[in-house]
Design a protein around this motif. Structure first.
Motif, PDB file in Angstrom:
ATOM      1  N   TYR A 120       0.960  -1.189  -0.019  1.00  0.00           N
ATOM      2  CA  TYR A 120      -0.231   0.025   0.056  1.00  0.00           C
ATOM      3  C   TYR A 120       1.008   1.260  -0.031  1.00  0.00           C
ATOM      4  N   TYR A 121       0.560   2.252  -0.903  1.00  0.00           N
ATOM      5  CA  TYR A 121       1.244   3.342  -1.054  1.00  0.00           C
ATOM      6  C   TYR A 121       0.348   4.474  -0.455  1.00  0.00           C
ATOM      7  N   PRO A 122       0.753   5.085   0.681  1.00  0.00           N
ATOM      8  CA  PRO A 122       0.007   6.117   1.441  1.00  0.00           C
ATOM      9  C   PRO A 122      -0.167   7.385   0.708  1.00  0.00           C
ATOM     10  N   HIS A 123       0.834   7.663   0.149  1.00  0.00           N
ATOM     11  CA  HIS A 123       0.929   8.955  -0.647  1.00  0.00           C
ATOM     12  C   HIS A 123       0.618   9.138  -2.026  1.00  0.00           C
ATOM     13  N   GLY A 124       0.026   7.915  -2.570  1.00  0.00           N
ATOM     14  CA  GLY A 124      -0.812   7.810  -3.709  1.00  0.00           C
ATOM     15  C   GLY A 124       0.355   8.357  -5.107  1.00  0.00           C
ATOM     16  N   GLU A 125      -0.281   9.307  -5.541  1.00  0.00           N
ATOM     17  CA  GLU A 125       0.654   9.687  -6.887  1.00  0.00           C
ATOM     18  C   GLU A 125       1.822  10.480  -6.664  1.00  0.00           C
ATOM     19  N   LEU A 126       2.067  10.797  -5.361  1.00  0.00           N
ATOM     20  CA  LEU A 126       3.338  11.598  -5.226  1.00  0.00           C
ATOM     21  C   LEU A 126       4.649  11.140  -5.384  1.00  0.00           C
ATOM     22  N   PHE A 127       4.502   9.955  -5.257  1.00  0.00           N
ATOM     23  CA  PHE A 127       5.860   9.199  -5.228  1.00  0.00           C
ATOM     24  C   PHE A 127       5.991   7.964  -6.512  1.00  0.00           C
ATOM     25  N   ALA A 128       4.900   8.175  -7.056  1.00  0.00           N
ATOM     26  CA  ALA A 128       4.528   6.933  -8.020  1.00  0.00           C
ATOM     27  C   ALA A 128       5.650   6.725  -9.052  1.00  0.00           C
ATOM     28  N   HIS A 129       6.118   7.682  -9.579  1.00  0.00           N
ATOM     29  CA  HIS A 129       7.312   7.468 -10.673  1.00  0.00           C
ATOM     30  C   HIS A 129       8.733   7.490  -9.845  1.00  0.00           C
ATOM     31  N   VAL A 130       8.854   7.480  -8.573  1.00  0.00           N
ATOM     32  CA  VAL A 130      10.194   7.177  -8.016  1.00  0.00           C
ATOM     33  C   VAL A 130       9.931   5.736  -7.452  1.00  0.00           C
ATOM     34  N   ILE A 131       9.058   5.320  -6.572  1.00  0.00           N
ATOM     35  CA  ILE A 131       9.032   4.111  -5.916  1.00  0.00           C
ATOM     36  C   ILE A 131       8.498   3.022  -6.831  1.00  0.00           C
ATOM     37  N   GLY A 132       7.499   3.415  -7.884  1.00  0.00           N
ATOM     38  CA  GLY A 132       6.905   2.425  -9.007  1.00  0.00           C
ATOM     39  C   GLY A 132       5.737   1.678  -7.880  1.00  0.00           C
ATOM     40  N   TYR A 133       5.653   0.590  -8.348  1.00  0.00           N
ATOM     41  CA  TYR A 133       4.562  -0.291  -7.672  1.00  0.00           C
ATOM     42  C   TYR A 133       4.832  -1.769  -8.001  1.00  0.00           C
ATOM     43  N   VAL A 134       4.430  -2.691  -7.113  1.00  0.00           N
ATOM     44  CA  VAL A 134       4.263  -4.300  -7.233  1.00  0.00           C
ATOM     45  C   VAL A 134       3.019  -4.442  -8.043  1.00  0.00           C
ATOM     46  N   GLY A 135       3.156  -5.761  -8.438  1.00  0.00           N
ATOM     47  CA  GLY A 135       2.050  -6.257  -9.139  1.00  0.00           C
ATOM     48  C   GLY A 135       2.111  -7.974  -9.350  1.00  0.00           C
ATOM     49  N   ARG A 136       1.113  -8.459  -9.724  1.00  0.00           N
ATOM     50  CA  ARG A 136       0.944 -10.001  -9.795  1.00  0.00           C
ATOM     51  C   ARG A 136       2.261 -10.360 -10.603  1.00  0.00           C
ATOM     52  N   ILE A 137       2.727 -11.460 -10.288  1.00  0.00           N
ATOM     53  CA  ILE A 137       3.883 -12.014 -11.103  1.00  0.00           C
ATOM     54  C   ILE A 137       3.229 -12.592 -12.379  1.00  0.00           C
ATOM     55  N   ASN A 138       3.757 -12.082 -13.714  1.00  0.00           N
ATOM     56  CA  ASN A 138       3.168 -12.763 -14.918  1.00  0.00           C
ATOM     57  C   ASN A 138       4.071 -13.730 -15.222  1.00  0.00           C
ATOM     58  N   ASP A 139       3.563 -14.317 -16.517  1.00  0.00           N
ATOM     59  CA  ASP A 139       4.210 -15.386 -17.298  1.00  0.00           C
ATOM     60  C   ASP A 139       5.703 -15.247 -17.437  1.00  0.00           C
ATOM     61  N   LYS A 140       6.144 -14.236 -18.001  1.00  0.00           N
ATOM     62  CA  LYS A 140       7.574 -13.848 -18.439  1.00  0.00           C
ATOM     63  C   LYS A 140       8.145 -13.887 -17.084  1.00  0.00           C
ATOM     64  N   GLU A 141       8.034 -13.224 -16.002  1.00  0.00           N
ATOM     65  CA  GLU A 141       8.700 -13.114 -14.767  1.00  0.00           C
ATOM     66  C   GLU A 141       8.765 -14.585 -14.091  1.00  0.00           C
ATOM     67  N   LEU A 142       7.741 -15.671 -14.292  1.00  0.00           N
ATOM     68  CA  LEU A 142       7.616 -16.773 -13.853  1.00  0.00           C
ATOM     69  C   LEU A 142       8.781 -17.575 -14.264  1.00  0.00           C
ATOM     70  N   LYS A 143       9.084 -17.265 -15.488  1.00  0.00           N
ATOM     71  CA  LYS A 143      10.156 -18.271 -16.113  1.00  0.00           C
ATOM     72  C   LYS A 143      11.650 -17.632 -15.461  1.00  0.00           C
ATOM     73  N   GLU A 144      11.817 -16.341 -15.140  1.00  0.00           N
ATOM     74  CA  GLU A 144      13.135 -15.735 -14.676  1.00  0.00           C
ATOM     75  C   GLU A 144      13.328 -16.052 -13.342  1.00  0.00           C
ATOM     76  N   ILE A 145      12.367 -16.101 -12.447  1.00  0.00           N
ATOM     77  CA  ILE A 145      12.568 -15.798 -11.190  1.00  0.00           C
ATOM     78  C   ILE A 145      13.125 -17.213 -10.535  1.00  0.00           C
ATOM     79  N   ASP A 146      13.530 -17.239  -9.297  1.00  0.00           N
ATOM     80  CA  ASP A 146      13.822 -18.298  -8.556  1.00  0.00           C
ATOM     81  C   ASP A 146      12.604 -18.854  -7.965  1.00  0.00           C
ATOM     82  N   LYS A 147      11.865 -19.987  -8.256  1.00  0.00           N
ATOM     83  CA  LYS A 147      10.692 -20.261  -7.927  1.00  0.00           C
ATOM     84  C   LYS A 147      10.697 -20.563  -6.194  1.00  0.00           C
TER      85      LYS A 147
END
Length: 669
Positions: free
Chosen positions: A165-192
């Protein structure tokens, strides 16, 4: 007459009875022996094999995902939090017919095809006993519907897990970025194994750059379960290790001030500490709410962001490549001194244009009548284009390219943020490679004033300005200041090289004095301060080309065809503590962009210590809040900024806008 029956044969009956008894005993004995043999096979010969299989049915090793590390600003203000949410999970070990189970769950949990596809991709590579989420962030209605029919879904459970959760919303979006669900491409690259039980991964910004530090180390737990997957008892546990906490160099208050200056405008502001390379503020406007992406953004919301003409998802500060205009004249002027083509006494006569020998084409100065006799100092103060036309003709594009690349133009700065643009400092080799055409001398003239094919990011401009402030000491911009946790990481907070300069140390000081006069009496004079000294340079970057002999006429241009306004500067000039680059898309004039920088200088040098801008509301970090919640949805008194702070922000923005819009610039730069 009575019938004659034969006498009963007792011996024969006994014989038949004995035979039947023996046959029955034989059958019973055979099956008893068979049972004993089978029992011996299972209990003796194959004991290890079947004992292990039995334990796997009964005892399971469940992964325990680690909590993600927190992210703070340089003052310890929380920028990225972890909050608990309810997720629906399934393991293959407990389900006989997975497709049937999923189909029956669709109306219960309101599953989308995206939820199903993502789950199927993940379940194929997960351990048999690993519980994989099929839907994240369940609402009360989802939980209530499932609770009523839980008995119909053995192996499906509702679990409490942590999300971002990002308490300050838009203020730091381009610095901090965000997390999201692991997709198929990432699933092939990460250590399961490292991501067992984990649903989220960093997508952009700091969350992606420092994923290895933020993620942590998973643990595990041995449990005894029944045939339906229900936990009977806990047998052992290895706790997960939380990811490192990151402390960024970003200052919350300066970020707020920078964001206010760009509110309602398109552009970017980057502020650096020239001594260390620490990024103090990085704002790209417009921005977006990163909380929308954490548990899966709706197609409607994503389309709205993607199709927005102002491109809020685009990080202008790091990815935006703009013609830098006259902001590069101090660096270019030092290059002329480095190669010996000019010195501080070199003068030209500016009649308002320059023409190459043997060519009638006129490269115009922004002042139609010219600036008269101009030396290097005056050329910086009044931003005389003609002076730099002459210098570029003498210097040539190869030497210009060699010199300007030392300031970071045409290459990535090395900032610890992903997807950085290189910008472009053109050369004859580049043109032949990309356009299969020879370089023209006229192109050299355009590049000398930051036009033509020359583009730079706001971050590159800030870095080049910091190097100028440092008198040639090179720095690498970075947002990470400190990392605390189990994973060691070292941050380099110092200069890391020096510009190869053949001039004298006094040349850097003289260029600084020229930049001071730009602010005190030249094109940036509207931001001069009596409390401290600013050294700066304004710039105006042409968006729509003007035909030879035609006059620039704003009245016939659309708003998006107006020139970009740019400004670079540092303060205090004698001992710089902050270097700033501003790009205001279609801001018309560099002087207007300079006025956006002034509140940042004031805050950092005058008010930060005594009256810092901080979140005044108490951030809730332990309640059962969903990742999609907005700061405005928090209870009264719990929002990131109090009503007073918001009112103060509005007043500052309105005052800034009124100051800029009410003034008419007389200089193009």
């Amino acid at each position: 007459m009575k019938p004659n029956y034969p006498l009963k044969n007792v011996q024969q009956e006994k014989r038949i009875f004995r035979n039947r008894v023996f046959i029955s005993i034989g059958i019973v004995t055979f099956f008893l022996v068979l049972l004993v043999v089978r029992y011996a096979y299972l209990q003796i010969s194959s004991f290890d094999e079947f004992s292990t299989a039995s334990d796997k049915n009964r005892i399971r090793l469940q992964p325990l995902p680690p909590a993600r590390g927190y992210i703070y600003d340089r003052n310890g203000i929380l920028l990225a939090d972890n909050l608990p949410v309810f997720n629906a999970t399934i393991s293959r070990a407990d389900i006989e017919d997975m497709d049937d189970t999923i189909n029956r769950l669709i109306p219960v949990l309101s599953l989308t095809q995206e939820d199903i596809d993502r789950f199927k991709s993940r379940i194929q590579t997960a351990r048999k006993t690993e519980r994989v989420s099929i839907k994240l962030n369940l609402n009360e209605a989802d939980i209530a519907r499932f609770s009523e029919v839980k008995f119909l879904f053995p192996g499906v459970n509702i679990e409490l897990q942590m999300t971002r959760y990002y308490p300050h919303g838009e203020l730091f979006a381009h610095v901090i970025g965000y997390v999201g669900r692991i997709n198929d491409k990432e699933l092939k690259e990460i250590d399961k194994d490292a991501y067992a039980g984990t649903n989220l991964i960093g997508k952009i910004g700091v969350e992606k750059s420092y994923e290895n530090l933020l993620h942590g180390v998973p643990g595990n737990e041995s449990i005894e379960a029944d045939a339906h997957g229900n936990v009977l008892r806990h047998l052992g546990r290895k706790d997960p290790i939380r990811g490192n906490d990151l402390y960024l160099s970003i200052d919350y208050g300066l970020q707020v001030i920078a964001s206010e200056q760009l509110a309602g405008r398109r552009g970017a502001i980057v502020a650096l500490d020239p001594k260390t390379g620490e990024i103090l503020a990085l704002v790209s406007s417009p921005s977006f709410n990163p909380n929308l992406f954490v548990t899966g953004i709706s197609s409607t919301d994503y389309s709205s962001l993607r199709d927005n003409l102002d491109q809020p998802l685009y990080n202008r500060a790091v990815q935006g490549a703009y013609p830098p205009g006259s902001t590069i004249k101090p660096m270019f002027g030092l290059g002329g001194i480095h190669y010996g083509f000019v010195d501080w006494k070199t003068q030209i006569s500016d009649h308002g244009y320059f023409s190459l020998p043997g060519d009638s084409h006129r490269f115009r100065d922004h002042k139609k009548t010219g600036h008269g006799i101009v030396d290097m100092h005056k050329a910086q103060v009044v931003s005389c284009d003609t002076y730099f036309y002459v210098l570029s003709y003498r210097m040539g594009i190869e030497k210009m390219n060699e010199w300007m690349r030392q300031f970071g133009f045409g290459a990535k700065t090395g900032v610890d943020l992903p997807s950085e643009s290189t910008g472009l400092y053109p050369s004859p080799e580049w043109k032949m490679r990309t356009r299969n055409a020879k370089w023209l001398k006229g192109e050299t003239i355009s590049v000398s004033i930051g036009q033509g094919a020359f583009t730079a990011t706001p971050l590159q401009l800030a870095m080049a300005t910091a190097i100028t402030a440092n008198q040639g000491d090179h720095i690498t911009p970075h947002v990470l200041r400190e990392s605390k946790g189990s994973k060691p990481h070292t941050v380099h907070n110092a200069t890391d090289g020096k510009i190869d300069f053949n001039g004298q140390p006094e040349d850097w000081i003289k260029m600084r004095e020229a930049m001071v006069d730009v602010v005190n009496s030249g094109t940036g004079r509207r931001i001069r301060s009596s409390a401290y000294t600013i050294a700066g340079k304004t710039g105006t970057a042409q968006v729509k080309s003007i035909a030879q002999g035609k006059k620039y006429n704003e009245s016939i241009l659309t708003e998006r065809q107006l020139d970009h306004g740019l400004f670079v500067g540092f303060a205090p000039a004698e001992n710089p503590e902050i270097a700033i680059a501003v790009v205001w898309e279609n801001g018309r004039h560099g002087g207007s962009a300079a006025q956006l920088a002034k509140p940042l200088f004031d805050y950092w040098l005058l008010t930060r210590q005594k009256n810092p801008v901080v979140p005044t509301g108490k951030h809730i970090s332990g309640g059962l809040m969903t990742a999609g919640i907005k700061p405005s949805d928090l209870p009264s008194g719990s929002q990131s900024l109090s009503t007073n702070a918001e009112a103060s922000s509005t007043q500052r923005h309105e005052a800034s806008a009124a100051s800029i819009e009410s003034q008419v610039e007389t200089e193009r730069d």
